[in-house]
Design an enzyme around this catalytic site. Structure first.
Site, PDB file in Angstrom:
ATOM      1  N   ASP B  94       0.871  -1.184   0.000  1.00 40.24           N
ATOM      2  CA  ASP B  94       0.000   0.000   0.000  1.00 40.24           C
ATOM      3  C   ASP B  94       0.903   1.226   0.000  1.00 40.24           C
ATOM      4  OD1 ASP B  94      -1.715  -2.166   0.782  1.00 40.24           O
ATOM      5  OD2 ASP B  94      -3.093  -0.751   1.710  1.00 40.24           O
ATOM      6  N   LYS B 157      -6.506   3.413  -3.578  1.00 43.66           N
ATOM      7  CA  LYS B 157      -6.995   3.462  -2.195  1.00 43.66           C
ATOM      8  C   LYS B 157      -7.306   4.907  -1.829  1.00 43.66           C
ATOM      9  CE  LYS B 157      -5.167   2.223   2.419  1.00 43.66           C
ATOM     10  NZ  LYS B 157      -4.065   1.493   3.095  1.00 43.66           N
ATOM     11  N   LYS B 189      -9.871   0.420  -2.962  1.00 45.79           N
ATOM     12  CA  LYS B 189      -9.852   0.129  -1.524  1.00 45.79           C
ATOM     13  C   LYS B 189     -10.297   1.382  -0.781  1.00 45.79           C
ATOM     14  CE  LYS B 189      -6.835  -1.042   2.386  1.00 45.79           C
ATOM     15  NZ  LYS B 189      -5.526  -1.544   2.838  1.00 45.79           N
TER      16      LYS B 189
END
Lengths: 220, 234
Positions: B94, B157, B189
């Site tokens: 991430d 994300k 996400k």
């Protein structure tokens, strides 16, 4: 009645990043404001070292690259890569966030060992260590500061940017633990130079003040 | 519509990104989380080696953050950090984009830094790219999301959810906006302030394919309570 606290001089102050997601234009404006205030040093996140170096030039203001900050959660190898790049980009000093997870896990020795390669890398330049005093508390905090000195730190900083507010009590506790000769910068959550006096009185040599005190910006 | 507990848990990245979390706390977090069958556990880099032996053999994947939480690193430094984490055995990365560059619409920078990390996060490892929507304008959300996609993101994300920045929580509207701009094959996400089952369902209805939450266990337990109260209700 307590004696009035003298206002801090410009050379007792440093610039500390507190702008959220600043653009290059906002950074430039902030750094120019800091220069005008006659500060001793300016800390920047690592990607911003080239811009800070260009703007500050060979002036008396030291450009300090933050490493593994604010969380202190990078691996040792990643910290080294970040620090090498920052020095290549023109940083005068490094300010490395100690790994607070190791300290809280009872492994201060490993946290200190992790600073040694950075000490070597920064040979001839100041290595600062950010000690996470607000997070670690009055027991572990001063001990982590003493560990940083053992690792060869030239300067201690109390807290990282964005996470942890410095208090006079934190400063006094570290000063007691490491003695009078160590250079100690009170950092974390200082939003105006007017708050610097009690921190200097408690034993800090300098106080890191948020950039926005010098160059306010409207958040989107 | 989420029909089963497995489906619910399979949507969740159960997350612990607390500054200074101890090895003992992370061990307990992993041991408590693994039986729930979450899609992944998401941790800070310095605690990956604590989690790996606990997750060995479990179906749950391990995700780690890169340049977290500010994203203010050079692309090559982000790639170095990601490469180290992959070498350790992490399944998913991430990464945070340089949010200042994103705010000034420097899309070439964003694409370049994502591509640099993508080169070391080879499939089947997943690359999620955090674009910190709460500090972007509506127009920039789409532009930065597409730049992340062009750089090779598997999922985009919505936010770091890093509280000291003082930014707002992710909203279902953020997810809808992102969904409308990205290719259907790119996942989303949703992360940042998602604390309840109702919030999670809202994110999924808006187009999220994954949800990051530090309260994943409580969300699954909420689902169980709902089912116990009304077995006919999904």
């Amino acid at each position: 009645m307590p004696a009035p606290v003298a206002p801090a001089r410009g050379d007792q102050l440093e610039g500390w990043p507190d702008l959220v997601a600043p653009t290059g234009t906002e950074l430039s404006s902030a750094i120019r404001g800091l220069e005008g205030a006659g500060l001793a040093a300016l800390a920047v996140d690592p990607a911003e070292v080239p811009l800070a170096r260009d703007l500050v030039g060979p002036s008396a203001i030291a450009v300090v690259a933050l490493v593994a900050a604010p969380l202190g959660a990078m691996t040792v190898g990643a910290r080294l890569a970040q620090a090498e790049r920052a020095l290549a980009d023109g940083a005068d000093e490094l300010a490395v966030a100690m790994d607070p997870s190791l300290v809280r896990s009872g492994q201060l020795g490993r946290a200190v060992e992790g600073l040694i390669p950075l000490r070597r890398l920064a040979a001839g330049r100041n290595l600062r260590v950010i000690c996470h005093l607000a997070l670690l508390g009055p027991g572990l905090g001063p001990e982590s500061a003493a560990g940083a000195i053992d690792a060869g730190a030239d300067v201690l900083m109390t807290n990282p940017h964005f996470d942890g507010v410095v208090t006079p009590e934190q400063v006094a506790a570290v000063r007691r633990r490491v003695g009078p000769a160590v250079v100690l910068v009170a950092s974390g959550g200082v939003t105006t130079p007017a708050l610097a006096g009690p921190l200097l009185l408690a034993g800090a040599n300098r106080v890191a003040v948020g950039w926005s005190a010098f160059a306010p910006r409207v958040h989107p | 519509m989420i029909d089963t507990e497995e489906e619910l848990a399979g949507l969740i990245d159960q997350t612990n990104l607390e500054m200074g979390a101890s090895e003992q706390e992370i061990t307990a977090f992993c041991e408590r989380s693994v039986p729930f069958g979450f899609r992944a556990l998401c941790l800070l880099p310095n605690l990956v080696e604590v989690a790996l032996p606990i997750l060995g053999g479990a179906s749950v994947r391990l995700a780690a953050c890169v340049s977290f939480p500010l994203g203010l690193d050079r692309p090559e430094v982000k790639a170095h950090e990601a490469g180290e984490l992959c070498d350790l055995g992490v399944d998913e990365i991430d990464m945070v984009v340089h949010t200042g560059r994103a705010r000034e619409a420097d899309l070439r920078w964003v694409e370049r830094e994502v591509a640099a990390v993508r080169r070391v996060v080879a499939p089947p490892r997943l690359l999620k790219v955090i674009i910190e929507i709460p500090v972007l304008t509506v127009e920039l959300v789409g532009m930065v999301g597409i730049a992340a996609e062009a750089g090779g993101a598997d999922l985009v994300k919505t936010s770091t959810g890093y509280k000291p920045l003082g930014i707002r929580a992710t909203s279902a509207e953020d997810v809808r906006l992102l969904r409308s701009r990205l290719s259907p094959s790119t996942g989303i996400k949703a992360a940042g302030g998602i604390r309840t089952l109702e919030q999670l369902e809202g994110m999924v209805a808006a187009g999220a394919t994954r949800v990051g939450a530090s309260r994943g266990i409580e969300i699954v337990e909420e689902w169980r309570s709902r089912r116990a109260g009304d077995p006919s209700r999904p």
